[in-house]
Design a protein around this motif. Structure first.
Motif, PDB file in Angstrom:
ATOM      1  N   ALA A 310       0.840  -1.203   0.000  1.00 42.56           N
ATOM      2  CA  ALA A 310       0.000   0.000   0.000  1.00 42.56           C
ATOM      3  C   ALA A 310       0.876   1.255   0.000  1.00 42.56           C
ATOM      4  N   LYS A 311       1.915   1.261   0.843  1.00 45.47           N
ATOM      5  CA  LYS A 311       2.804   2.417   0.918  1.00 45.47           C
ATOM      6  C   LYS A 311       3.553   2.620  -0.399  1.00 45.47           C
ATOM      7  N   HIS A 312       3.952   1.530  -1.020  1.00 44.39           N
ATOM      8  CA  HIS A 312       4.686   1.618  -2.279  1.00 44.39           C
ATOM      9  C   HIS A 312       3.818   2.234  -3.374  1.00 44.39           C
ATOM     10  N   TYR A 313       2.544   1.839  -3.409  1.00 53.82           N
ATOM     11  CA  TYR A 313       1.620   2.412  -4.386  1.00 53.82           C
ATOM     12  C   TYR A 313       1.467   3.919  -4.174  1.00 53.82           C
ATOM     13  N   VAL A 314       1.405   4.330  -2.916  1.00 48.37           N
ATOM     14  CA  VAL A 314       1.244   5.759  -2.631  1.00 48.37           C
ATOM     15  C   VAL A 314       2.440   6.557  -3.165  1.00 48.37           C
ATOM     16  N   LYS A 315       3.636   6.026  -2.969  1.00 44.34           N
ATOM     17  CA  LYS A 315       4.836   6.715  -3.470  1.00 44.34           C
ATOM     18  C   LYS A 315       4.798   6.851  -4.992  1.00 44.34           C
ATOM     19  N   LEU A 316       4.455   5.768  -5.680  1.00 45.12           N
ATOM     20  CA  LEU A 316       4.392   5.813  -7.138  1.00 45.12           C
ATOM     21  C   LEU A 316       3.345   6.813  -7.615  1.00 45.12           C
ATOM     22  N   LEU A 317       2.194   6.805  -6.967  1.00 42.29           N
ATOM     23  CA  LEU A 317       1.117   7.719  -7.338  1.00 42.29           C
ATOM     24  C   LEU A 317       1.514   9.173  -7.102  1.00 42.29           C
ATOM     25  N   THR A 318       2.232   9.416  -6.009  1.00 40.76           N
ATOM     26  CA  THR A 318       2.680  10.783  -5.711  1.00 40.76           C
ATOM     27  C   THR A 318       3.639  11.290  -6.774  1.00 40.76           C
ATOM     28  N   TYR A 319       4.594  10.441  -7.182  1.00 42.44           N
ATOM     29  CA  TYR A 319       5.542  10.843  -8.220  1.00 42.44           C
ATOM     30  C   TYR A 319       4.816  11.163  -9.533  1.00 42.44           C
ATOM     31  N   LEU A 370      -0.996  16.987  -1.992  1.00 44.98           N
ATOM     32  CA  LEU A 370      -2.131  17.078  -1.072  1.00 44.98           C
ATOM     33  C   LEU A 370      -3.247  16.126  -1.480  1.00 44.98           C
ATOM     34  N   LEU A 371      -3.600  16.099  -2.757  1.00 43.42           N
ATOM     35  CA  LEU A 371      -4.701  15.251  -3.225  1.00 43.42           C
ATOM     36  C   LEU A 371      -4.376  13.769  -3.079  1.00 43.42           C
ATOM     37  N   ILE A 372      -3.165  13.360  -3.497  1.00 44.60           N
ATOM     38  CA  ILE A 372      -2.799  11.953  -3.432  1.00 44.60           C
ATOM     39  C   ILE A 372      -2.756  11.460  -1.994  1.00 44.60           C
ATOM     40  N   LEU A 373      -2.113  12.212  -1.126  1.00 39.00           N
ATOM     41  CA  LEU A 373      -1.978  11.756   0.254  1.00 39.00           C
ATOM     42  C   LEU A 373      -3.310  11.788   1.001  1.00 39.00           C
ATOM     43  N   ILE A 420      -4.664  31.018  -0.697  1.00 40.34           N
ATOM     44  CA  ILE A 420      -5.090  29.656  -1.036  1.00 40.34           C
ATOM     45  C   ILE A 420      -3.860  28.773  -1.297  1.00 40.34           C
ATOM     46  N   GLY A 421      -2.893  29.305  -2.046  1.00 35.83           N
ATOM     47  CA  GLY A 421      -1.692  28.537  -2.365  1.00 35.83           C
ATOM     48  C   GLY A 421      -0.874  28.189  -1.133  1.00 35.83           C
ATOM     49  N   ILE A 422      -0.730  29.127  -0.223  1.00 31.36           N
ATOM     50  CA  ILE A 422       0.028  28.876   1.006  1.00 31.36           C
ATOM     51  C   ILE A 422      -0.640  27.783   1.829  1.00 31.36           C
ATOM     52  N   ASP A 423      -1.958  27.828   1.931  1.00 32.39           N
ATOM     53  CA  ASP A 423      -2.696  26.798   2.666  1.00 32.39           C
ATOM     54  C   ASP A 423      -2.449  25.418   2.055  1.00 32.39           C
ATOM     55  N   ILE A 424      -2.558  25.322   0.731  1.00 30.26           N
ATOM     56  CA  ILE A 424      -2.339  24.049   0.033  1.00 30.26           C
ATOM     57  C   ILE A 424      -0.932  23.523   0.295  1.00 30.26           C
ATOM     58  N   ALA A 425       0.066  24.397   0.182  1.00 26.32           N
ATOM     59  CA  ALA A 425       1.457  23.985   0.361  1.00 26.32           C
ATOM     60  C   ALA A 425       1.716  23.481   1.782  1.00 26.32           C
ATOM     61  N   LEU A 426       1.225  24.192   2.766  1.00 25.54           N
ATOM     62  CA  LEU A 426       1.452  23.793   4.161  1.00 25.54           C
ATOM     63  C   LEU A 426       0.802  22.451   4.467  1.00 25.54           C
ATOM     64  N   ARG A 427      -0.441  22.244   4.018  1.00 27.95           N
ATOM     65  CA  ARG A 427      -1.108  20.963   4.275  1.00 27.95           C
ATOM     66  C   ARG A 427      -0.420  19.809   3.550  1.00 27.95           C
ATOM     67  N   ALA A 428       0.063  20.067   2.337  1.00 27.32           N
ATOM     68  CA  ALA A 428       0.783  19.032   1.593  1.00 27.32           C
ATOM     69  C   ALA A 428       2.043  18.600   2.342  1.00 27.32           C
ATOM     70  N   VAL A 429       2.788  19.567   2.876  1.00 26.59           N
ATOM     71  CA  VAL A 429       4.022  19.256   3.607  1.00 26.59           C
ATOM     72  C   VAL A 429       3.719  18.444   4.869  1.00 26.59           C
ATOM     73  N   VAL A 430       2.690  18.834   5.601  1.00 21.09           N
ATOM     74  CA  VAL A 430       2.335  18.122   6.834  1.00 21.09           C
ATOM     75  C   VAL A 430       1.924  16.672   6.526  1.00 21.09           C
ATOM     76  N   LEU A 431       1.093  16.471   5.512  1.00 23.20           N
ATOM     77  CA  LEU A 431       0.685  15.114   5.147  1.00 23.20           C
ATOM     78  C   LEU A 431       1.887  14.273   4.719  1.00 23.20           C
ATOM     79  N   PHE A 432       2.806  14.898   3.978  1.00 17.84           N
ATOM     80  CA  PHE A 432       3.989  14.171   3.515  1.00 17.84           C
ATOM     81  C   PHE A 432       4.851  13.735   4.703  1.00 17.84           C
ATOM     82  N   VAL A 433       5.031  14.619   5.672  1.00 20.04           N
ATOM     83  CA  VAL A 433       5.816  14.278   6.862  1.00 20.04           C
ATOM     84  C   VAL A 433       5.156  13.133   7.628  1.00 20.04           C
ATOM     85  N   GLN A 434       3.833  13.199   7.798  1.00 20.64           N
ATOM     86  CA  GLN A 434       3.111  12.128   8.498  1.00 20.64           C
ATOM     87  C   GLN A 434       3.233  10.799   7.755  1.00 20.64           C
ATOM     88  N   PHE A 435       3.154  10.862   6.450  1.00 15.87           N
ATOM     89  CA  PHE A 435       3.272   9.651   5.639  1.00 15.87           C
ATOM     90  C   PHE A 435       4.660   9.036   5.798  1.00 15.87           C
TER      91      PHE A 435
END
Length: 469
Positions: A310-319, A370-373, A420-435
């Motif tokens: 499952a984790k491997h699929y997420v990485k491929l999808l993110t790329y 953000l969308l993938i994670l 809007i862009g700053i919000d998207i960027a910050l949430r994307a970074v947080v999700l990536f760190v958690q992942f």
């Protein structure tokens, strides 16, 4: 669904993603066509539809939450080789969608104008908005069913059928938009009423077609006894869907607040904001397509107990999504003004649209992550963390920054899109760190097969139930 090499995994992702991307493309075209035709009525009509859709987005939040829960659990059960559980919960999700569709229809009857007044719009926009809202919102059961029925098919790994339906309803909507808005032969010109009627009829057609596709699949064919409300499954859907609903409600509530700030910038500024949003959403089609695949594959792999896969699929999808949306970001950056010229001849509005899309283009790669994670977290039954993150991002970042940048610093529409862009960027970074920390799964024990066969079922159904396991 299993694959042994990255090449096979990518092939599987593409097979599932292409129909989902095409579906998203045609859903985007639906909004694009509506906006195009409405813009020919006038900018006040564009604002009326935009403000109404901002409120309808709260309804969508409820419907999408049911769809997310159904999608995830169906994928989990099929991954665990429990097809009868998947069939049962799919029908219970339809029951839930009908209940919520009727509920929101009643809300529209009672509170259409009060809801719109909360947006602080001008009287001419209010009159058009209330008319459009009632026609589209009262039969919101069709909205609800389309969200959930499509999610059921995707949870079963069928991304093609929703794609076919999306194409068909787009054709129907485009034809009806032209005929009902401007009139044709004996049909009178209806203006914004025509837009609303075309939308409702298209959703009715879509619901009927999706029911047809579900009922012809072997694993999800309807069973009469599964229509009876089941407390356990309804609670299961509600428990998993509630955080997803909370996430979207927090997002939409915040959106309504900062929409109020955009409205304060003037009708033309709000119209430019709406038009830019309808152009930008084309970039979402690839991200949402891959996010749909993330939810399906993660849900199935987790249901089967293959967590590393499952984790491997997420990485491929993110790329894949990151690269694709970066390219789309470049297109938005350089072609924004040109796209805006399709909707209006007002040079100031076109300039605002172009600038907004340039800003959006810069943040597209972050949006991909953000969308993938988010889709991956939901597929892993973790709908709570995205909800908490959305609450912080929408209220402590986006809405606050829109006020500071657009109103206080008087950056206008530029400030709105930067926020809007700053919000998207910050949430994307947080999700990536958690992942990357491994804090993204909420593992649950899949219910035993026998819990799905009720004592009251007849001998024939009991036999069929046993065979399905």
């Amino acid at each position: 669904m299993t694959a042994n090499t990255d090449r096979e995994r990518i092939k599987l992702i593409i097979i599932l993603a292409i129909p989902a991307v095409i579906e998203n493309f045609f859903q985007t075209v639906l909004g694009f066509v509506d906006t195009y035709f409405v813009s020919k009525i006038g900018l006040a009509a564009v604002s009326a539809v935009g403000v109404t859709n901002a409120i309808l987005a709260i309804y969508f939040a409820l419907f999408m939450a049911i769809g997310v829960a159904a999608n995830v659990r169906i994928a989990n059960f099929l991954g665990a080789n429990l097809p009868e559980k998947a069939r049962h919960i799919s029908q219970q999700s339809i029951v839930l969608s009908i209940v919520f569709g009727l509920f929101t229809g009643v809300l529209t009857v009672l509170f259409a104008e009060p809801f719109l007044r909360l947006m602080g719009i001008d009287d001419d926009v209010l009159e058009l908005g209330a008319l459009y809202f009632r026609i589209v919102g009262i039969p919101s059961i069709f909205m609800s069913m389309m969200f959930v029925l499509s999610a059921i098919l995707r949870g079963a790994g069928d991304t093609k059928s929703p794609m076919y339906v999306s194409i068909i309803i787009n054709v129907v909507n485009a034809i009806l938009d032209y005929v009902l808005i401007f009139g044709f032969l004996f049909i009178p010109e209806m203006g914004i009423v025509g837009v609303a009627m075309a939308t409702v009829f298209s959703r009715l057609v879509g619901s009927i077609l999706l029911i047809f596709y579900i009922n012809r699949t072997k694993v999800l064919t309807f069973r009469k006894d599964y229509w009876k409300p089941d407390k356990d499954h309804l609670m299961e859907l509600t428990t998993l869907g509630a955080p997803a609903a909370g996430e979207r409600l927090l997002m939409r509530a915040g959106q309504i607040v900062y929409f109020g700030f955009v409205v304060a910038l003037g009708t033309n500024a709000f119209a430019a904001h709406q038009i830019a949003g309808n152009v930008e959403v084309f970039s979402y089609m690839i991200g949402y397509g891959f996010a749909t695949v993330a939810t399906i594959l993660v849900g199935q792999q987790i249901g089967a107990g293959r967590y590393d896969e499952a984790k491997h699929y997420v990485k491929l999808l993110t790329y894949l999504s990151f690269g694709s949306m970066a390219i789309l970001g470049v297109l938005l950056f350089f072609l924004g003004d040109w796209a805006g010229s399709f909707f209006t001849e007002d040079e100031a509005v076109i300039k605002d649209i172009g600038t907004a899309l340039k800003i959006s283009g810069v943040f597209q790669p972050f949006l991909a992550v953000l969308l993938i994670l988010t889709g991956a977290f939901q597929g892993a039954n973790n709908t709570k963390f995205p909800m908490y993150l959305t609450a912080v991002g929408m209220w402590a970042v986006r809405t606050l920054l829109v006020y500071v940048l657009a109103i206080m610093l008087e950056w206008g529409l530029d400030g709105v899109w930067i926020a809007i862009g700053i919000d998207i960027a910050l949430r994307a970074v947080v999700l990536f760190v958690q992942f990357m920390r491994g804090k993204w799964m909420a593992l649950e024990r899949v219910p035993e097969p026998e819990t799905n066969c009720h004592p009251q079922t007849n001998k024939e159904n009991m036999s069929a139930c046993a065979n399905n396991y």
